[in-house]
Enzyme design. Structure first.
Site, PDB file in Angstrom:
ATOM      1  N   GLU A 106       0.820  -1.221   0.000  1.00 39.82           N
ATOM      2  CA  GLU A 106       0.000   0.000   0.000  1.00 39.82           C
ATOM      3  C   GLU A 106       0.856   1.276   0.000  1.00 39.82           C
ATOM      4  OE1 GLU A 106      -4.379  -0.343   1.431  1.00 39.82           O
ATOM      5  OE2 GLU A 106      -3.085  -0.590   3.179  1.00 39.82           O
ATOM      6  N   HIS A 125      -1.046   5.680   7.714  1.00 46.11           N
ATOM      7  CA  HIS A 125      -2.216   4.874   7.328  1.00 46.11           C
ATOM      8  C   HIS A 125      -2.452   3.838   8.420  1.00 46.11           C
ATOM      9  CE1 HIS A 125      -5.092   2.382   5.395  1.00 46.11           C
ATOM     10  NE2 HIS A 125      -4.243   1.381   5.195  1.00 46.11           N
ATOM     11  N   HIS A 127      -5.516   1.192  10.524  1.00 43.25           N
ATOM     12  CA  HIS A 127      -6.804   0.502  10.462  1.00 43.25           C
ATOM     13  C   HIS A 127      -7.483   0.664  11.823  1.00 43.25           C
ATOM     14  CE1 HIS A 127      -4.110  -1.859   7.587  1.00 43.25           C
ATOM     15  NE2 HIS A 127      -4.880  -1.091   6.832  1.00 43.25           N
ATOM     16  N   HIS A 197     -12.108   0.104   6.039  1.00 44.80           N
ATOM     17  CA  HIS A 197     -10.683  -0.181   5.922  1.00 44.80           C
ATOM     18  C   HIS A 197      -9.868   0.547   7.000  1.00 44.80           C
ATOM     19  CE1 HIS A 197      -6.997  -0.162   2.940  1.00 44.80           C
ATOM     20  NE2 HIS A 197      -6.634  -0.408   4.183  1.00 44.80           N
TER      21      HIS A 197
HETATM   22 ZN   LIG Z   1      -4.661  -0.586   4.735  1.00 39.54          ZN
END
Ligand SMILES: [Zn+2]
Length: 283
Positions: A106, A125, A127, A197
């Site tokens: 990612e 990033h 979750h 997500h």
């Molecule tokens: Zn992710």
């Protein structure tokens, strides 16, 4: 014999005081040294706060070349060290030299946001389980706690279905097109939710991004809990929001960082930076 032992102890003590912190030896002359150390601290903090799970990642733009960013190879966040960091190109999110290591799938989240936002120095990033529920409903994340006053009145939510071509599968941002679509949804804001997500938080430094990510998490939890009490909640309005300059990033950064230290390391923290060596003027 005892004298020799005493001299040895003194030498060891002097060496201990004179030794730079772990990892600093490799940093001599490296313009990215401070950013790399902050990045490692960011991993420690965000794992400790329960914001980074097994698959989250953090990056920082290079100080020596804004066309390069640094992020670790694909690995458990709790284990990230300086040696795991790779340089990647902002232009295509590919590693400058992978050194035989597996890169993160990612990484396009980071590359595409750095391309679209020259003001961004760090991208997180996660979750975060606190934030995901708000991405699943038509209810927008809104600033509800004072320390989250850096958020816009509504934080946008990214819908991966809008970025997938016919026949494409999956929820992850695994190519440039998906990353660019995410960057467009982020727009000029400090955060974007990703439906089902997680979320992305950006900052003008690693410290700012980490502190923002911590308060995005708190804000999401508080908003969700308030919504359980009533659908009619009071969110912050425009005059209650603040500019980045109005928020002292250093205090929460140091607080969160010191929670990851042992007692000996915490005792070495410079207390003067918080004005703790000063006497309060009479008010
Ligand atoms: Zn992710």
């Amino acid at each position: 014999m005892l004298q020799a032992f005493g001299r040895l102890l003194i030498c060891v003590a002097v060496l201990a005081v004179a030794s730079p912190p772990a990892g600093a030896q490799t940093a001599a002359g490296d313009p990215d040294a401070a950013r790399k150390h902050d990045l490692i601290a960011a991993y420690r903090i965000l794992v400790n706060e329960g914001i980074l799970d097994s698959f989250g990642h953090v990056s920082v733009r290079s100080a020596k070349d804004p066309g390069i960013f640094l992020m670790p190879r694909a690995m458990p966040p709790a284990l990230v060290s300086l040696d795991d960091l790779l340089e990647l190109r902002v232009s295509d999110s590919q590693p400058v030299d992978p050194r035989g290591r597996r890169v993160n799938g990612e990484r396009y989240i980071h590359g595409e946001i750095y391309q679209a936002r020259p003001d961004v120095v760090s991208v997180i990033h996660s979750h975060s389980q606190a934030v995901i529920p708000l991405s699943l409903t038509a209810i927008k994340m809104r600033p509800v706690v004072a320390q989250a006053g850096f958020l816009p009145p509504e934080t946008p939510t990214f819908e991966i279905r809008d970025a997938r071509n016919d026949g494409d599968r999956g929820m992850q941002v695994t190519n440039s097109a998906r990353g660019a679509a995410l960057a467009r949804t982020l727009s000029r804001y400090p955060a974007v939710l990703m439906r089902g997500h997680g979320n992305v938080v950006v900052g003008s430094s690693v410290k700012q991004a980490v502190v923002y990510a911590a308060y995005v998490d708190i804000n999401a939890r508080m908003q969700t809990q308030a919504l359980l009490l009533s659908r009619d909640i009071v969110t912050m309005n425009e005059p209650e929001l603040f500019t980045p300059q109005e928020f002292d990033i250093n205090r929460p950064w140091e607080h969160l960082k010191q929670k990851t230290l042992d007692d000996a390391a915490r005792a070495r923290v410079d207390r003067a930076q918080f004005g703790l060596d000063q006497t309060q003027a009479k008010q």
